[in-house]
Design an enzyme around this catalytic site. Structure first.
Site, PDB file in Angstrom:
ATOM      1  N   PRO A   1      40.694 -22.045   5.068  1.00  0.00           N
ATOM      2  CA  PRO A   1      42.160 -22.041   5.155  1.00  0.00           C
ATOM      3  C   PRO A   1      42.655 -20.994   6.142  1.00  0.00           C
ATOM      4  O   PRO A   1      43.791 -21.045   6.590  1.00  0.00           O
ATOM      5  CB  PRO A   1      42.609 -21.728   3.721  1.00  0.00           C
ATOM      6  CG  PRO A   1      41.422 -21.201   3.015  1.00  0.00           C
ATOM      7  CD  PRO A   1      40.214 -21.722   3.721  1.00  0.00           C
TER       8      PRO A   1
ATOM      9  N   GLU B   1      35.277 -17.945  -3.408  1.00  0.00           N
ATOM     10  CA  GLU B   1      36.252 -17.186  -2.615  1.00  0.00           C
ATOM     11  C   GLU B   1      35.836 -17.102  -1.156  1.00  0.00           C
ATOM     12  O   GLU B   1      36.416 -16.356  -0.376  1.00  0.00           O
ATOM     13  CB  GLU B   1      36.378 -15.770  -3.197  1.00  0.00           C
ATOM     14  CG  GLU B   1      36.925 -15.729  -4.615  1.00  0.00           C
ATOM     15  CD  GLU B   1      38.236 -16.466  -4.743  1.00  0.00           C
ATOM     16  OE1 GLU B   1      38.341 -17.325  -5.641  1.00  0.00           O
ATOM     17  OE2 GLU B   1      39.139 -16.219  -3.922  1.00  0.00           O
TER      18      GLU B   1
ATOM     19  N   ARG C   1      34.831 -40.831  15.319  1.00  0.00           N
ATOM     20  CA  ARG C   1      35.529 -42.026  15.789  1.00  0.00           C
ATOM     21  C   ARG C   1      35.811 -41.947  17.292  1.00  0.00           C
ATOM     22  O   ARG C   1      36.158 -42.955  17.914  1.00  0.00           O
ATOM     23  CB  ARG C   1      36.823 -42.245  15.024  1.00  0.00           C
ATOM     24  CG  ARG C   1      37.856 -41.153  15.201  1.00  0.00           C
ATOM     25  CD  ARG C   1      39.056 -41.420  14.305  1.00  0.00           C
ATOM     26  NE  ARG C   1      39.741 -42.613  14.704  1.00  0.00           N
ATOM     27  CZ  ARG C   1      40.608 -42.677  15.718  1.00  0.00           C
ATOM     28  NH1 ARG C   1      40.836 -41.585  16.439  1.00  0.00           N
ATOM     29  NH2 ARG C   1      41.220 -43.785  16.024  1.00  0.00           N
TER      30      ARG C   1
ATOM     31  N   ASP D   1      46.133 -44.063  19.515  1.00  0.00           N
ATOM     32  CA  ASP D   1      46.394 -43.519  18.174  1.00  0.00           C
ATOM     33  C   ASP D   1      47.409 -42.391  18.203  1.00  0.00           C
ATOM     34  O   ASP D   1      47.614 -41.756  19.235  1.00  0.00           O
ATOM     35  CB  ASP D   1      45.089 -42.961  17.593  1.00  0.00           C
ATOM     36  CG  ASP D   1      44.285 -44.061  16.915  1.00  0.00           C
ATOM     37  OD1 ASP D   1      44.834 -45.159  16.748  1.00  0.00           O
ATOM     38  OD2 ASP D   1      43.124 -43.815  16.598  1.00  0.00           O
TER      39      ASP D   1
HETATM   40  O1  LIG Z   1      40.832 -24.452   1.297  1.00  0.00           O
HETATM   41  C1  LIG Z   1      39.577 -24.417   1.833  1.00  0.00           C
HETATM   42  C2  LIG Z   1      38.506 -23.861   1.079  1.00  0.00           C
HETATM   43  C3  LIG Z   1      37.230 -23.830   1.645  1.00  0.00           C
HETATM   44  C4  LIG Z   1      37.017 -24.304   2.935  1.00  0.00           C
HETATM   45  C5  LIG Z   1      38.068 -24.843   3.658  1.00  0.00           C
HETATM   46  C6  LIG Z   1      39.348 -24.894   3.114  1.00  0.00           C
HETATM   47  C7  LIG Z   1      40.458 -25.452   3.939  1.00  0.00           C
HETATM   48  C8  LIG Z   1      41.773 -25.624   3.595  1.00  0.00           C
HETATM   49  C9  LIG Z   1      42.371 -26.185   4.748  1.00  0.00           C
HETATM   50  N1  LIG Z   1      41.438 -26.323   5.670  1.00  0.00           N
HETATM   51  O2  LIG Z   1      40.249 -25.877   5.196  1.00  0.00           O
END
Ligand SMILES: Oc1ccccc1-c1ccno1
Length: 246
Positions: free
Chosen positions: A92, A119, A161, A176
């Site tokens: 994230p 975590e 793709r 696309d």
């Molecule tokens: O939320 C996550 C937890 C672990 C690995 C990746 C993510 C994530 C959230 C959005 N993009 O990747």
């Protein structure tokens, strides 16, 4: 293209045996190798996580199994003659995945994915990996998942793709959403009237120039309403004065 995926849930990637990607693998366009992180642990419980230094909730993925797994992945890449592999770490906290990035990844001969859980992965794993590989931390959106597996599936599909021969009609890939920097407009098929709802007349006209103009205008209008920042990001001169006024 060769893809290595490291995860504690290799069975999560059964969907890569299906549909377009499954066919691409069967034809040898794409080769996917799954690595189970627990195969690189050395205790009876095959432990992959531990408590975080500094305290706090949850668990952090231990560096040792990751280091050993990525060493093995790298050795495999070297055996395949790839000396500059790219490691993608879904997180994230990563840079947001874009179509441009997917196109860049599709040009790589070898991609590896590190699927974190809990975590996250001990930061030293990425620091050590950067000693030997290009490493990119990538997010698929501003929300939190339970692990990197779902994000890896999204990235692999967005990349696969784009590989030659994976999507039957390559022209559809070029048209696309996001391929031209715009969202795709509405699509219709038979019947011409359904529950009293008619297909836009221009699409039944056979006038291909008018149809192309209508489709582009629909894409611009939809982009302006839903993702105006994409219009701002278009190269100067991408829209005609008429299109700018839509
Ligand atoms: O939320 C996550 C937890 C672990 C690995 C990746 C993510 C994530 C959230 C959005 N993009 O990747």
């Amino acid at each position: 293209m060769h893809v290595d995926i490291v995860s504690i849930f290799p069975e999560y990637f059964r969907p890569l045996e299906l549909s377009l990607i499954g066919k691409a693998r069967a034809r040898g366009v794409l080769d996917v190798h799954l690595w189970d992180l627990r195969d690189f642990t050395h205790d009876p419980h095959r432990t992959v996580d531990d408590t975080p230094y500094g305290g706090g909730p949850g668990m952090v993925m231990r560096p040792e199994p990751w280091g050993e797994t990525l060493d093995a992945v790298r050795a495999e890449a070297a055996r395949l003659g790839v000396d500059a592999p790219l490691l993608i770490v879904p997180t994230p906290a990563g840079e947001l995945l874009t179509q441009r990035a997917a196109e860049r990844y599709a040009a790589e001969p070898w991609l590896a994915f590190a699927c974190g859980r809990y975590e996250g992965i001990d930061e030293r794993v990425l620091l050590d990996a950067r000693r030997h590989m290009r490493v990119e931390e990538v997010s698929i959106g501003d929300y939190v998942l339970a692990g990197g597996e779902a994000a890896t599936l999204v990235i692999v599909e967005a990349v696969a793709r784009l590989l030659p021969g994976v999507v039957g009609n390559q022209a559809s890939v070029l048209d696309d959403s996001h391929a031209q920097g715009l969202l795709e407009g509405p699509a219709y098929t038979k019947p011409a009237v359904w529950r009293g709802l008619e297909v836009p007349e221009v699409l039944l006209s056979g006038n291909h120039a008018a149809i192309a103009r209508w489709r582009r205008e629909q894409a611009i209008r939809r982009t302006a309403v839903r993702r105006p920042e994409l219009l701002d990001a278009l190269p100067p001169g991408s829209l005609t004065p008429h299109e700018e006024a839509l």
